[in-house]
Design an enzyme around this catalytic site. Sequence first.
Site, PDB file in Angstrom:
ATOM      1  N   PRO A   1       0.777  -1.249   0.000  1.00 26.98           N
ATOM      2  CA  PRO A   1       0.000   0.000   0.000  1.00 26.98           C
ATOM      3  C   PRO A   1       0.809   1.301   0.000  1.00 26.98           C
ATOM      4  CG  PRO A   1       0.027  -0.941   2.194  1.00 26.98           C
ATOM      5  CD  PRO A   1       0.727  -1.924   1.301  1.00 26.98           C
ATOM      6  N   CYS A   2       1.427   1.606  -1.130  1.00 32.98           N
ATOM      7  CA  CYS A   2       2.189   2.845  -1.245  1.00 32.98           C
ATOM      8  C   CYS A   2       1.284   4.079  -1.230  1.00 32.98           C
ATOM      9  CB  CYS A   2       3.053   2.817  -2.497  1.00 32.98           C
ATOM     10  SG  CYS A   2       2.163   2.443  -4.013  1.00 32.98           S
TER      11      CYS A   2
END
Length: 154
Positions: free
Chosen positions: A119-120
């Site tokens: 989850p950047c």
Amino acid sequence: MTFHASIESPLGPIALTSDGRHLTDLEIGRHVANPTTDPIIDAASAQLGEYFAGHRTEFDLPLKATGTAFQESIWQALQGIPFGHTTSYGELGQAVGKPGSARAVGGAVGANPLPIVIPCHRVLASDRRITGYSGGDGIPTKEKLLDLEKISYR
């Protein structure tokens, strides 16, 4: 052997790649013309569908994200950011033992080959601004992901 397929999502098409044992690439905004699916892609498709429907907050997939040692340490740290929470580039640098490396962290975050699953989108500037996003349509895509998780960023 490499397998490729795409799914439709609220972000548009998402292309998935598997090596038969791991999910190796996820590209927002790309459609695969000649899909070759496998159980990994099938599982990723199902879990992404559940995520976009608001029924999944964590992914349970075998992942293989290949990069430099620094990039891989950042991608590993990203996986520790819980659904609905954020961190900053500076905090992420500190978490991997590299304080003052916010710019390098940003580069590693932008090179993430498995966005959403790693989850950047949960990384913001220290003042909670969105400073960029390399997936899909850029910042609008990141805003949609943050909105989906009900994360305040304004």
